[in-house]
Design a protein around this motif. Structure first.
Motif, PDB file in Angstrom:
ATOM      1  N   PHE A 153       0.799  -1.092   0.026  1.00  0.00           N
ATOM      2  CA  PHE A 153      -0.164   0.154  -0.112  1.00  0.00           C
ATOM      3  C   PHE A 153       0.883   1.284   0.130  1.00  0.00           C
ATOM      4  CE2 PHE A 153      -2.680   3.196   2.316  1.00  0.00           C
ATOM      5  CZ  PHE A 153      -3.779   3.183   1.175  1.00  0.00           C
ATOM      6  N   LYS A 154       2.065   1.225   0.703  1.00  0.00           N
ATOM      7  CA  LYS A 154       2.777   2.389   0.744  1.00  0.00           C
ATOM      8  C   LYS A 154       3.462   2.828  -0.783  1.00  0.00           C
ATOM      9  CE  LYS A 154       7.051   3.677   3.231  1.00  0.00           C
ATOM     10  NZ  LYS A 154       7.962   3.672   4.363  1.00  0.00           N
ATOM     11  N   ASP A 155       3.751   1.843  -1.478  1.00  0.00           N
ATOM     12  CA  ASP A 155       4.160   2.208  -2.758  1.00  0.00           C
ATOM     13  C   ASP A 155       3.030   2.916  -3.597  1.00  0.00           C
ATOM     14  OD1 ASP A 155       6.422   0.852  -2.504  1.00  0.00           O
ATOM     15  OD2 ASP A 155       6.050  -1.036  -3.423  1.00  0.00           O
ATOM     16  N   ILE A 156       1.665   2.251  -3.675  1.00  0.00           N
ATOM     17  CA  ILE A 156       0.637   3.199  -3.947  1.00  0.00           C
ATOM     18  C   ILE A 156       0.331   4.505  -3.685  1.00  0.00           C
ATOM     19  CG2 ILE A 156      -1.803   2.861  -4.507  1.00  0.00           C
ATOM     20  CD1 ILE A 156      -1.398  -0.247  -4.323  1.00  0.00           C
ATOM     21  N   VAL A 157       0.428   4.518  -2.395  1.00  0.00           N
ATOM     22  CA  VAL A 157       0.192   6.097  -1.639  1.00  0.00           C
ATOM     23  C   VAL A 157       1.227   6.873  -2.077  1.00  0.00           C
ATOM     24  CG1 VAL A 157       0.124   7.255   0.621  1.00  0.00           C
ATOM     25  CG2 VAL A 157      -1.140   5.150   0.308  1.00  0.00           C
ATOM     26  N   LYS A 158       2.613   6.320  -2.103  1.00  0.00           N
ATOM     27  CA  LYS A 158       3.618   7.152  -2.603  1.00  0.00           C
ATOM     28  C   LYS A 158       3.244   7.815  -3.908  1.00  0.00           C
ATOM     29  CE  LYS A 158       8.496   7.649  -2.421  1.00  0.00           C
ATOM     30  NZ  LYS A 158       9.747   7.252  -1.933  1.00  0.00           N
ATOM     31  N   GLN A 159       3.069   7.083  -4.948  1.00  0.00           N
ATOM     32  CA  GLN A 159       2.579   7.466  -5.822  1.00  0.00           C
ATOM     33  C   GLN A 159       1.524   8.310  -6.301  1.00  0.00           C
ATOM     34  OE1 GLN A 159       1.754   4.014  -8.644  1.00  0.00           O
ATOM     35  NE2 GLN A 159       3.844   3.079  -8.490  1.00  0.00           N
ATOM     36  N   VAL A 160       0.527   8.200  -5.301  1.00  0.00           N
ATOM     37  CA  VAL A 160      -0.560   9.239  -5.430  1.00  0.00           C
ATOM     38  C   VAL A 160       0.112  10.730  -4.823  1.00  0.00           C
ATOM     39  CG1 VAL A 160      -2.775   9.988  -4.209  1.00  0.00           C
ATOM     40  CG2 VAL A 160      -2.421   7.542  -5.479  1.00  0.00           C
ATOM     41  N   LEU A 161       0.723  10.537  -3.540  1.00  0.00           N
ATOM     42  CA  LEU A 161       1.178  11.685  -2.978  1.00  0.00           C
ATOM     43  C   LEU A 161       2.291  12.281  -3.786  1.00  0.00           C
ATOM     44  CD1 LEU A 161       1.422  10.316   0.740  1.00  0.00           C
ATOM     45  CD2 LEU A 161      -0.189  11.991  -0.193  1.00  0.00           C
ATOM     46  N   MET A 162       3.147  11.681  -4.654  1.00  0.00           N
ATOM     47  CA  MET A 162       4.040  12.195  -5.555  1.00  0.00           C
ATOM     48  C   MET A 162       3.324  13.130  -6.696  1.00  0.00           C
ATOM     49  SD  MET A 162       6.853  12.065  -4.067  1.00  0.00           S
ATOM     50  CE  MET A 162       7.944  12.624  -5.317  1.00  0.00           C
ATOM     51  N   TYR A 163       2.248  12.426  -7.197  1.00  0.00           N
ATOM     52  CA  TYR A 163       1.358  13.061  -8.108  1.00  0.00           C
ATOM     53  C   TYR A 163       0.911  14.340  -7.626  1.00  0.00           C
ATOM     54  CZ  TYR A 163      -2.618  13.786 -11.349  1.00  0.00           C
ATOM     55  OH  TYR A 163      -3.284  14.494 -12.441  1.00  0.00           O
ATOM     56  N   ALA A 164       0.206  14.345  -6.403  1.00  0.00           N
ATOM     57  CA  ALA A 164      -0.092  15.593  -5.928  1.00  0.00           C
ATOM     58  C   ALA A 164       0.948  16.444  -5.762  1.00  0.00           C
ATOM     59  CB  ALA A 164      -0.809  15.096  -4.442  1.00  0.00           C
ATOM     60  N   LEU A 165       1.968  16.041  -5.007  1.00  0.00           N
ATOM     61  CA  LEU A 165       3.161  17.102  -4.986  1.00  0.00           C
ATOM     62  C   LEU A 165       3.479  17.779  -6.396  1.00  0.00           C
ATOM     63  CD1 LEU A 165       5.295  18.793  -3.484  1.00  0.00           C
ATOM     64  CD2 LEU A 165       6.855  16.499  -3.634  1.00  0.00           C
ATOM     65  N   GLN A 166       3.436  17.056  -7.424  1.00  0.00           N
ATOM     66  CA  GLN A 166       3.745  17.437  -8.912  1.00  0.00           C
ATOM     67  C   GLN A 166       2.843  18.361  -9.520  1.00  0.00           C
ATOM     68  OE1 GLN A 166       4.183  13.928 -11.104  1.00  0.00           O
ATOM     69  NE2 GLN A 166       6.441  13.747 -10.915  1.00  0.00           N
ATOM     70  N   LYS A 167       1.439  18.174  -9.095  1.00  0.00           N
ATOM     71  CA  LYS A 167       0.198  19.066  -9.331  1.00  0.00           C
ATOM     72  C   LYS A 167       0.793  20.421  -8.580  1.00  0.00           C
ATOM     73  CE  LYS A 167      -1.413  16.868 -12.560  1.00  0.00           C
ATOM     74  NZ  LYS A 167      -1.238  17.358 -13.976  1.00  0.00           N
ATOM     75  N   ASP A 168       0.749  20.277  -7.159  1.00  0.00           N
ATOM     76  CA  ASP A 168       0.961  21.522  -6.229  1.00  0.00           C
ATOM     77  C   ASP A 168       2.185  22.434  -7.004  1.00  0.00           C
ATOM     78  OD1 ASP A 168      -1.150  20.625  -4.979  1.00  0.00           O
ATOM     79  OD2 ASP A 168       0.076  20.055  -3.304  1.00  0.00           O
ATOM     80  N   LEU A 169       3.275  21.729  -7.499  1.00  0.00           N
ATOM     81  CA  LEU A 169       4.324  22.559  -8.070  1.00  0.00           C
ATOM     82  C   LEU A 169       3.992  23.127  -9.170  1.00  0.00           C
ATOM     83  CD1 LEU A 169       7.293  19.917  -7.459  1.00  0.00           C
ATOM     84  CD2 LEU A 169       7.183  22.341  -6.444  1.00  0.00           C
ATOM     85  N   THR A 170       2.949  22.458 -10.170  1.00  0.00           N
ATOM     86  CA  THR A 170       2.390  22.983 -11.154  1.00  0.00           C
ATOM     87  C   THR A 170       1.813  24.090 -10.892  1.00  0.00           C
ATOM     88  OG1 THR A 170       2.575  20.782 -12.378  1.00  0.00           O
ATOM     89  CG2 THR A 170       1.037  22.701 -13.233  1.00  0.00           C
ATOM     90  N   ILE A 171       0.730  24.219  -9.863  1.00  0.00           N
ATOM     91  CA  ILE A 171       0.186  25.326  -9.474  1.00  0.00           C
ATOM     92  C   ILE A 171       0.996  26.421  -8.996  1.00  0.00           C
ATOM     93  CG2 ILE A 171      -1.628  26.130  -7.682  1.00  0.00           C
ATOM     94  CD1 ILE A 171      -2.879  23.359  -7.937  1.00  0.00           C
ATOM     95  N   LEU A 172       2.173  26.126  -8.383  1.00  0.00           N
ATOM     96  CA  LEU A 172       2.927  27.043  -7.933  1.00  0.00           C
ATOM     97  C   LEU A 172       3.654  27.978  -8.983  1.00  0.00           C
ATOM     98  CD1 LEU A 172       4.417  28.672  -5.533  1.00  0.00           C
ATOM     99  CD2 LEU A 172       5.996  26.605  -5.685  1.00  0.00           C
TER     100      LEU A 172
END
Length: 179
Positions: free
Chosen positions: A72-91
């Motif tokens: 589950f950690k691998d899946i959650v990490k992918q989701v969190l990294m995707y969210a981080l990338q989206k937050d960076l794009t917004i920034l």
């Protein structure tokens, strides 16, 4: 990306971020202190994660430790990294033309030393420091405390590319530019 809507609770999101990026195997009392949340809120979300099969509560240690399940950690990490990338794009969108390109690095799974390589269009030193500070604050919301950011102007990148600079060629070869 609004992870609170995805996972249903900001406390649950913070617990998952903490277990994924900072420290796995932590007690609820320690989470209470680290996340600045109430114990009942943390217990409710940890119990929810336990029932869902996302975490286990190791009761054999002297303290009850919360451990995220590895698959589950691998899946959650992918989701969190995707969210981080989206937050960076917004920034980066906030700064418009000042940010030319951003290349993701080590944190995002690429084999280059910096976490981000930021190519800018003639930012002055104060603006660049402000952008770097905002990027660091964004990473800290994901419990990633040390962020290595390399900045260069678009002109410098182009000159280094023409000179076949190893670093510039590596980032361009190994990553896809994010605008």
């Amino acid at each position: 990306m609004d992870l609170n809507k995805l996972f249903g609770s900001s406390t649950k999101v913070d617990i998952l971020k903490y277990l994924t990026f900072k420290r796995d195997g932590i007690s609820m009392r320690a989470l209470e202190a680290e996340l600045d949340r109430t114990f009942p809120a943390i217990k409710k979300q940890v119990d929810s994660l336990d029932v869902s099969g996302a975490v286990t509560i190791n009761k054999e240690w002297s303290k009850r430790a919360i451990v995220i399940k590895e698959d589950f950690k691998d899946i959650v990490k992918q989701v969190l990294m995707y969210a981080l990338q989206k937050d960076l794009t917004i920034l980066f969108d906030k700064y418009g033309e000042k940010i030319h390109t951003c290349y993701p690095g080590k944190t995002f799974g690429y084999d280059i030393e910096p976490d981000l390589v930021l190519v800018h269009n003639n930012c002055d030193k104060d603006e660049l420091e402000k952008i770097k500070k905002e990027i660091s604050q964004l990473f800290s919301r994901y419990f990633i405390t040390m962020v290595y950011i390399t900045c260069m102007s678009a002109t410098e990148r182009d000159q280094r590319y023409r000179l076949a600079d190893r670093f510039v060629l590596t980032i361009m070869r190994q990553t896809k530019s994010r605008n």
